[in-house]
Design a protein around this motif. Sequence first.
Motif, mmCIF file in Angstrom:
data_model
loop_
_atom_site.group_PDB
_atom_site.id
_atom_site.type_symbol
_atom_site.label_atom_id
_atom_site.label_comp_id
_atom_site.label_asym_id
_atom_site.label_seq_id
_atom_site.Cartn_x
_atom_site.Cartn_y
_atom_site.Cartn_z
ATOM 1 N N THR A 151 -7.479 1.079 -9.920
ATOM 2 C CA THR A 151 -7.368 -0.361 -9.675
ATOM 3 C C THR A 151 -5.906 -0.817 -9.639
ATOM 4 N N ALA A 152 -4.984 0.114 -9.745
ATOM 5 C CA ALA A 152 -3.554 -0.207 -9.729
ATOM 6 C C ALA A 152 -3.042 -0.304 -8.291
ATOM 7 N N TRP A 153 -1.818 -0.819 -8.140
ATOM 8 C CA TRP A 153 -1.253 -0.989 -6.792
ATOM 9 C C TRP A 153 -1.082 0.344 -6.076
ATOM 10 N N TYR A 154 -0.925 1.433 -6.830
ATOM 11 C CA TYR A 154 -0.704 2.750 -6.235
ATOM 12 C C TYR A 154 -2.007 3.527 -6.025
ATOM 13 N N ARG A 155 -3.152 2.845 -6.058
ATOM 14 C CA ARG A 155 -4.443 3.519 -5.948
ATOM 15 C C ARG A 155 -4.577 4.349 -4.670
ATOM 16 N N GLY A 156 -3.822 4.006 -3.643
ATOM 17 C CA GLY A 156 -3.878 4.769 -2.402
ATOM 18 C C GLY A 156 -3.402 6.201 -2.554
ATOM 19 N N MET A 205 0.835 -1.193 0.000
ATOM 20 C CA MET A 205 0.000 0.000 0.000
ATOM 21 C C MET A 205 0.876 1.251 0.000
ATOM 22 N N VAL A 206 0.302 2.333 -0.485
ATOM 23 C CA VAL A 206 0.960 3.635 -0.405
ATOM 24 C C VAL A 206 0.961 4.070 1.057
ATOM 25 N N PRO A 207 2.100 4.555 1.586
ATOM 26 C CA PRO A 207 2.130 4.983 2.988
ATOM 27 C C PRO A 207 1.070 6.037 3.290
ATOM 28 N N PRO A 208 0.550 6.055 4.516
ATOM 29 C CA PRO A 208 -0.520 6.988 4.874
ATOM 30 C C PRO A 208 -0.191 8.453 4.596
ATOM 31 N N LEU A 209 1.076 8.838 4.666
ATOM 32 C CA LEU A 209 1.442 10.231 4.439
ATOM 33 C C LEU A 209 1.032 10.710 3.050
ATOM 34 N N TYR A 210 0.939 9.791 2.086
ATOM 35 C CA TYR A 210 0.627 10.170 0.706
ATOM 36 C C TYR A 210 -0.788 9.762 0.279
ATOM 37 N N ALA A 211 -1.583 9.309 1.223
ATOM 38 C CA ALA A 211 -2.917 8.808 0.876
ATOM 39 C C ALA A 211 -3.773 9.906 0.246
ATOM 40 N N VAL A 264 8.745 7.201 -6.054
ATOM 41 C CA VAL A 264 9.423 5.899 -6.130
ATOM 42 C C VAL A 264 10.929 6.104 -6.278
ATOM 43 N N ARG A 265 11.339 7.000 -7.160
ATOM 44 C CA ARG A 265 12.768 7.259 -7.386
ATOM 45 C C ARG A 265 13.458 7.781 -6.136
ATOM 46 N N LEU A 266 12.710 8.511 -5.304
ATOM 47 C CA LEU A 266 13.287 9.032 -4.058
ATOM 48 C C LEU A 266 13.251 8.000 -2.933
ATOM 49 N N GLY A 267 12.683 6.836 -3.209
ATOM 50 C CA GLY A 267 12.629 5.783 -2.192
ATOM 51 C C GLY A 267 11.554 5.991 -1.153
ATOM 52 N N LEU A 268 10.569 6.863 -1.432
ATOM 53 C CA LEU A 268 9.518 7.155 -0.458
ATOM 54 C C LEU A 268 8.293 6.265 -0.654
ATOM 55 N N ILE A 269 8.144 5.724 -1.857
ATOM 56 C CA ILE A 269 7.170 4.674 -2.143
ATOM 57 C C ILE A 269 7.965 3.572 -2.832
ATOM 58 N N ASN A 270 7.728 2.329 -2.466
ATOM 59 C CA ASN A 270 8.657 1.264 -2.867
ATOM 60 C C ASN A 270 8.376 0.639 -4.224
ATOM 61 N N GLY A 271 7.491 1.232 -5.018
ATOM 62 C CA GLY A 271 7.275 0.710 -6.352
ATOM 63 C C GLY A 271 6.316 -0.452 -6.438
ATOM 64 N N GLY A 272 5.585 -0.711 -5.349
ATOM 65 C CA GLY A 272 4.571 -1.742 -5.392
ATOM 66 C C GLY A 272 4.986 -3.097 -4.850
ATOM 67 N N TYR A 273 6.255 -3.210 -4.444
ATOM 68 C CA TYR A 273 6.722 -4.516 -3.959
ATOM 69 C C TYR A 273 7.560 -4.341 -2.706
ATOM 70 N N GLU A 274 7.579 -5.399 -1.896
ATOM 71 C CA GLU A 274 8.451 -5.386 -0.721
ATOM 72 C C GLU A 274 9.158 -6.724 -0.615
ATOM 73 N N ARG A 277 6.133 8.877 7.423
ATOM 74 C CA ARG A 277 5.414 8.162 6.376
ATOM 75 C C ARG A 277 4.189 7.404 6.876
ATOM 76 N N ASN A 278 4.186 6.991 8.130
ATOM 77 C CA ASN A 278 3.077 6.192 8.648
ATOM 78 C C ASN A 278 2.031 7.009 9.390
ATOM 79 N N GLY A 279 2.196 8.321 9.382
ATOM 80 C CA GLY A 279 1.225 9.178 10.044
ATOM 81 C C GLY A 279 0.341 9.895 9.040
ATOM 82 N N PRO A 280 -0.736 10.519 9.515
ATOM 83 C CA PRO A 280 -1.606 11.266 8.605
ATOM 84 C C PRO A 280 -0.903 12.522 8.089
ATOM 85 N N ARG A 281 -1.322 12.992 6.935
ATOM 86 C CA ARG A 281 -0.737 14.197 6.337
ATOM 87 C C ARG A 281 -1.446 15.431 6.902
#
Length: 280
Positions: free
Chosen positions: A38-43, A4-10, A270-280, A247-251
């Motif tokens: 419907t994509a993995w980054y929908r958040g 999921m997209v971290p809550p900070l970017y929801a 994703v390039r900055l490493g703040l969202i992991n590109g859909g995989y862990e 990243r795990n808190g509300p914006r």
Amino acid sequence: MSTMVPPLYAGLVDDASLLPPSPVGLADAVAKHHEHATAWYRGLLGSLLIPASVVGTEAVPRLSAGLIGDVPAASLPATVEKLRASGVVVQHIEAAVARRGEDPQPGLASLCSFAATQAGLPLYAEIPLSWGLLSALDGVAEARSGGLPIAPKFRVGGLAAELFPTPVELAAVICACRDRELPFKLAAGLRHATRHTDPETGFTHHGFLNVLVATVIAAGGGEVAEVAEVLAATHPVPLVEPARAHRNGPRPLFVGFGAANVVEPLTELVRLGLINGGYE
């Protein structure tokens, strides 16, 4: 594994593909928005933004969307009803209250009157970053305290240099919103994650990541100078760690902004490493 997209970017990025300067057709925009939703980054995705001027000129399919009030304020009630009659769920409305240099109070009063008839529908009053701004924010705060779901929206870019506020000017606006407990949306100019100068126009654009981290600093009690320092950063290094730490808190404060292609801000995160590109 999909993540999921971290809550900070929801919900940070609204789909502005139907808005100028290069709008796509309604059918294409709706189809692409469904792909995003419907994509993995929908958040990360906020609303599809539909200009009011499109309503009535094209058949709008059943969907949920935000309405951009690019028509006279008196036309907004009829436009909302047309959308609802076609099966559209109107998630929120964004409408300008004045042109730059005009008194925002009459337009704000009109929008508040409209809000009172809309049974809790969120409205964003686009207030020019010019004369009368602080009194308009006081008016928005008063309306919110009275139960109206209204909040400010600001343009931070455009076709002229004076439409781009300086870091200090924008920091003052952010802190003014914080002091009045006002969430806000931004529009125009937020083309990349970090502050940069467009080589074609020479205009220096604010970065959406700068704004996000600046609001975190402001919400934590930062003064205008501290917030402005974050907004002025042209390298991601001073922004990435604060963003990662929260990243795990509300914006706080910053509701979001519109992008013609929501994949572009996603790619930068994703390039900055703040969202992991859909995989862990």
